[in-house]
Design an enzyme around this catalytic site. Structure first.
Site, PDB file in Angstrom:
ATOM      1  N   GLN A   1       0.880  -1.161   0.000  1.00 41.43           N
ATOM      2  CA  GLN A   1       0.000   0.000   0.000  1.00 41.43           C
ATOM      3  C   GLN A   1       0.918   1.211   0.000  1.00 41.43           C
ATOM      4  O   GLN A   1       1.974   1.177   0.636  1.00 41.43           O
ATOM      5  CB  GLN A   1      -0.831  -0.012   1.295  1.00 41.43           C
ATOM      6  CG  GLN A   1      -2.045   0.858   1.267  1.00 41.43           C
ATOM      7  CD  GLN A   1      -3.301   0.080   0.963  1.00 41.43           C
ATOM      8  OE1 GLN A   1      -3.752  -0.700   1.759  1.00 41.43           O
ATOM      9  NE2 GLN A   1      -3.869   0.283  -0.209  1.00 41.43           N
TER      10      GLN A   1
ATOM     11  N   THR B   1      -0.166  -2.487   7.591  1.00 40.03           N
ATOM     12  CA  THR B   1      -0.147  -3.951   7.618  1.00 40.03           C
ATOM     13  C   THR B   1      -1.107  -4.469   6.541  1.00 40.03           C
ATOM     14  O   THR B   1      -2.064  -5.179   6.838  1.00 40.03           O
ATOM     15  CB  THR B   1      -0.486  -4.444   9.034  1.00 40.03           C
ATOM     16  OG1 THR B   1       0.359  -3.758   9.960  1.00 40.03           O
ATOM     17  CG2 THR B   1      -0.248  -5.939   9.190  1.00 40.03           C
ATOM     18  N   HIS B   2      -0.871  -4.015   5.314  1.00 39.21           N
ATOM     19  CA  HIS B   2      -1.698  -4.444   4.193  1.00 39.21           C
ATOM     20  C   HIS B   2      -0.790  -5.097   3.167  1.00 39.21           C
ATOM     21  O   HIS B   2      -0.564  -4.570   2.099  1.00 39.21           O
ATOM     22  CB  HIS B   2      -2.441  -3.258   3.563  1.00 39.21           C
ATOM     23  CG  HIS B   2      -3.317  -2.516   4.534  1.00 39.21           C
ATOM     24  ND1 HIS B   2      -3.787  -1.250   4.285  1.00 39.21           N
ATOM     25  CD2 HIS B   2      -3.798  -2.857   5.745  1.00 39.21           C
ATOM     26  CE1 HIS B   2      -4.514  -0.854   5.305  1.00 39.21           C
ATOM     27  NE2 HIS B   2      -4.542  -1.798   6.221  1.00 39.21           N
ATOM     28  N   ASN B   3      -0.242  -6.258   3.537  1.00 38.86           N
ATOM     29  CA  ASN B   3       0.625  -7.015   2.632  1.00 38.86           C
ATOM     30  C   ASN B   3      -0.273  -7.906   1.787  1.00 38.86           C
ATOM     31  O   ASN B   3      -1.083  -8.659   2.329  1.00 38.86           O
ATOM     32  CB  ASN B   3       1.597  -7.875   3.435  1.00 38.86           C
ATOM     33  CG  ASN B   3       2.288  -7.099   4.544  1.00 38.86           C
ATOM     34  OD1 ASN B   3       1.762  -6.991   5.655  1.00 38.86           O
ATOM     35  ND2 ASN B   3       3.429  -6.533   4.257  1.00 38.86           N
TER      36      ASN B   3
END
Lengths: 588, 246
Positions: free
Chosen positions: A347, A514-516
């Site tokens: 992101q 934390t948008h893997n």
């Protein structure tokens, strides 16, 4: 010696959002289900008790609720010319740990991706031509459409009780909602949260500039709600301890508040906690999974046979488990062949920080997803032709918290310590509001996941290696969005505005998001996807993989809404089709 | 696929009777009921002032003097020293943070990591403070005719700290800038953390900026935008004046 346990119909790896929903729905379909979770059981009254939960140092700074890196981390580098080194301390992202997973400490921003997002490559090529695709990008369509997912978005939102205002019901635009969103079948389960002073300024300024502000969909609930499973939730109190914390109020949707209370009552379900799955076991021909192997906290190894294996860990750890198990062909960036680890994305951000005069923003009164947003610059909602990039960003304004260790802003030029700092920090705390942009990240040939050749976990298995950097397309998007944010911040009345955009290489150090996503993507072609459109492994049809690892590239939104919708979409196929006739749901 | 049998149902409920909440490194099987027990919370260890858990008295004296310059006591209220930041840092160093207990500490540790790869040193915060304070003491002794940092006047202290911050002052055998950054970061943590951890004494940090602390309910604030909040802060253990009342 490995102890072989009695077989189960289903083994679920990881008991977070997707694992708990999968376990509940499959147990209710009559199957025996065991969920195997690496971390401990976590319970609201015990682990997020109101007497201990609001502790910024413990949870937000010392990371008490997250996966300890000594248990598992990954190595990182920006490109293949660098040596990957372990993330010894979490920074850029914060994986969860234990029952509930990252669904415990998330902010609760629960979006639907736009119809264009699911056929992104086709849309770009149709509107701008193939030459407009960024160099070395591997953007692809999802193999599923928004209208196919709509009932499943709706179902997930009604399990979570999402607070919001619809912008489009059945094709009819609704005042106060997001006019760009895909058609919804009905209104949100609960009304929007109450806006703060900063949000009111943003809504007015954005509307004056021709944008279309609306309340951001929130899993911090505006009101009491009983969900579709019968779980009861309480109204959010705007306590300001949301992201990085468990909610003591039963107000933030999580597996703990929405699913686990009914899941544990299913007679054919059990959870085994502090047990780490090390491998999905395959039959000698490699075409069928026979169950999983796991190690418990005492170091004892077990084999759990099962007919169906549903991988529900955090996105990057799903990919690692596939690689360690030999499911699917690992991606090779040199040859541009293979699929597992391919299309890792993330992101990108941008923003503007406004310093105001004579305001009382009361930043401490907030919730993780209480904000006002505008989608005018997201996805393909605007003409990209003049800008030379693809993708977009959601813009928003709202204080999620004012916790003072990590939030004590001072104006530019203020010393970092001493009496001048002290006066500035006192005078500034109430006067800052930001406009932020959360942008999409495309997938590229050189951004990928594989196994590290050097560093190992405590069980001696290779760590995941992440090779990632932001590319020119995302840098252009970020720089452009920073200016859009600045315009709105100035229109809100800020006397001084600082902008932030992507600069330098991607760093593992400062927190970003934390948008893997990606690494085990869904799609229509086994040469470019790990999973078919039902999240079923092309190679091993009794293995399904839930989570954001399935995203072919990332959109300008938080991922959880789409993760939930995909989970219910896959469950419909598993229960409605697979169980009746186990095998590949799509011919390879 | 098999339907659950009477036997599996029985074994599930038998397991439930044995289920206990486990958060202490023991595998558990959970089925039938939520494994919840009353008062089974996991509170932090409440710091009580007095004595040092890690610092030597000389080290504590130097840290006291440093934090007193980083956040000075002035007309706006108490500074970091009065707020207990030295106690806070001492207890943090003595605990899991000080030993990097939860971090990934397996080698190799290459000497030339890229800045974007973050912490890549085997040195723990405990070791970092001990070495940094020894280097500072040696520098002061050599530069200021045998005096330690705490014995310097505040002007000289500020000048030295600014020199460490800008890297203009080099400490013998230590990275002075990194040491300064560590102390500044930990001082800010102590000044603004809940007082249960030993700093922010009498809620000095929260009073300075107007953070109300662990009240956990601001529905009234959201309902009244842009208005001053009147109630004083409270921490996890309440407020000092609660304890002073009969």
């Amino acid at each position: 010696m490995t102890r072989r346990l009695p077989r189960k119909d289903v083994v679920v790896v990881g008991l977070g959002w997707t694992g708990s929903i999968v376990a509940l729905e499959l147990a209710r379909a009559g199957l025996s289900v065991v969920a195997i979770e690496r971390g401990p059981w976590r319970d609201t009254a015990t682990d997020f008790n109101i007497g201990t939960a609001p502790d910024e140092l413990r949870y937000a700074v010392r990371n008490d609720a997250f996966l300890p890196p000594k248990v598992e981390t990954l190595t990182a580098r920006n490109n293949i010319s660098q040596r990957a080194l372990p993330m010894r301390r979490w920074g850029s992202f914060l994986p969860g740990h234990g029952v509930g997973g990252a669904g415990i400490h998330w902010n609760g921003q629960t979006w639907r991706f736009l119809p264009d997002d699911f056929r992104l490559r086709s849309k770009i090529v149709e509107r701008y031509g193939e030459a407009f695709l960024p160099a070395d990008s591997t953007i692809q369509d999802w193999g599923v459409t928004y209208s196919e997912l709509e009932p499943h978005y709706d179902r997930f939102e009604h399990v979570l009780g999402i607070s919001g205002k619809a912008g489009n019901i059945g094709g009819k635009l609704q005042d106060g909602g997001n006019p760009f969103e895909g058609a919804r079948s009905r209104e949100f389960p609960t009304e929007p949260m109450a806006p703060s002073h900063a949000q009111n300024l943003f809504a007015k300024a954005a509307a004056e500039r021709g944008l279309h502000p609306f309340p951001r969909p929130s899993a911090n609930l505006s009101t009491a709600y009983t969900n579709t499973y019968g779980c009861k939730m309480a109204p959010c109190t705007y306590c300001g301890f949301c992201e990085r914390f468990g909610c003591a109020n039963y107000s933030k949707a999580s597996p703990q508040t929405c699913v686990l209370p009914v899941l544990v009552r299913e007679p054919n379900f059990e959870a085994r906690t502090e047990c780490e799955v090390t491998k999905v076991n395959l039959a000698p021909d490699g075409k069928q999974a026979t169950g999983v192997t796991y190690v418990d906290a005492a170091g004892e190894e077990f084999e759990q046979p099962a007919d169906l294996v549903i991988v529900c860990a955090y996105a990057i750890f799903n990919v690692r488990l596939l690689l360690l198990s030999g499911i699917g062909k690992p991606y090779d960036p040199q040859r541009n062949e293979g699929v597992v680890g391919r299309n890792y994305a993330y992101q990108c951000g941008a923003g503007a920080t406004g310093f105001f005069e004579d305001t009382k923003f009361n930043p401490f009164a907030g919730a993780g997803s209480n904000a006002t947003a505008a989608d005018d610059y997201n996805s393909d909602n605007f003409d990209h032709g003049p800008h030379g990039f693809v993708g977009g960003a959601s813009m928003s304004c709202g204080h999620s918290n004012g916790r003072p260790i990590l939030y004590h802003p001072t104006p530019p030029g203020t010393p970092a310590w001493g009496s001048k700092w002290k006066r500035a920090v006192r005078d500034t705390y109430q006067r800052v509001a930001g406009v932020g942009a959360q942008g999409s990240v495309m997938s590229y040939r050189g951004n990928y996941l594989d196994l590290d050749p050097t560093y190992k976990d405590p069980l001696g298995r290779p760590l995941m290696r992440m090779t990632f950097d932001f590319q020119d397309n995302e840098r252009k998007l970020s720089a452009w969005m920073a200016l859009r944010c600045e315009e709105v911040a100035k229109a809100m009345g800020a006397k001084q505005v600082l902008t932030g955009k992507l600069t330098g290489p991607w760093s593992t150090v400062p927190y970003q998001t934390t948008h893997n996503t990606g690494g085990a993507v869904m799609g229509s072609d086994p040469k470019t996807s790990v999973l078919n459109r039902y999240l079923q492994s092309w190679d091993v049809p009794n293995v399904f993989v839930m989570g954001a690892s399935a995203f072919p590239q990332n959109a300008g939104y938080n991922p959880t809404g789409t993760v939930g919708a995909l989970t219910y979409w896959a469950l419909e196929a598993i229960i409605g089709k697979y169980l009746k006739s186990p095998g590949a749901l799509v011919p390879a | 696929m098999t339907r659950p049998t009477r036997r599996t149902l029985l074994s599930a409920s038998a397991t439930a009777a044995l289920a206990v909440p486990v958060t202490s490194g023991k595998a558990a099987t959970i089925a039938g009921v939520l494994p919840w027990a009353p008062n089974a919370v996991t509170p932090p260890e409440a710091v009580t002032p007095g004595g040092w858990r890690y610092f030597t008295p000389e080290e504590a004296e130097a840290i006291d003097a440093i934090v007193a310059r980083l956040i000075p006591a002035d007309d706006l209220g108490p500074g970091a020293k009065e707020a207990g930041c030295t106690v806070f840092i001492d207890r943090q160093l003595a605990g899991p943070y000080g030993g990097h207990d939860t971090l990934y500490m397996e080698g190799p540790f290459p000497a030339d990591p890229l800045p974007q790869q973050g912490v890549q040193s085997q040195v723990t915060p405990r070791q970092h403070y001990r070495a940094g304070l020894a280097a500072l003491a040696a520098y002061c002794k050599a530069t200021f005719a045998g005096k330690g940092f705490a014995a310097l006047d505040t002007e000289a202290q500020d000048k030295l700290l600014a020199g460490l911050e800008s890297n203009a002052v080099k400490l013998p055998g230590a990275d002075g800038r990194a040491f300064f950054a560590a102390v500044l970061g930990n001082t800010m943590e102590g000044f603004f953390a809940d007082p249960v951890h030993g700093g922010n004494r009498d809620l000095a940090g929260w009073k300075l900026i107007g953070f109300p602390g662990a009240r956990y309910d601001y529905r009234d604030v959201i309902a009244k935008p842009n208005q001053a909040y009147a109630l004083p802060p409270v921490g996890l253990q309440g407020r000092p004046d609660w304890r002073n009342k009969p």
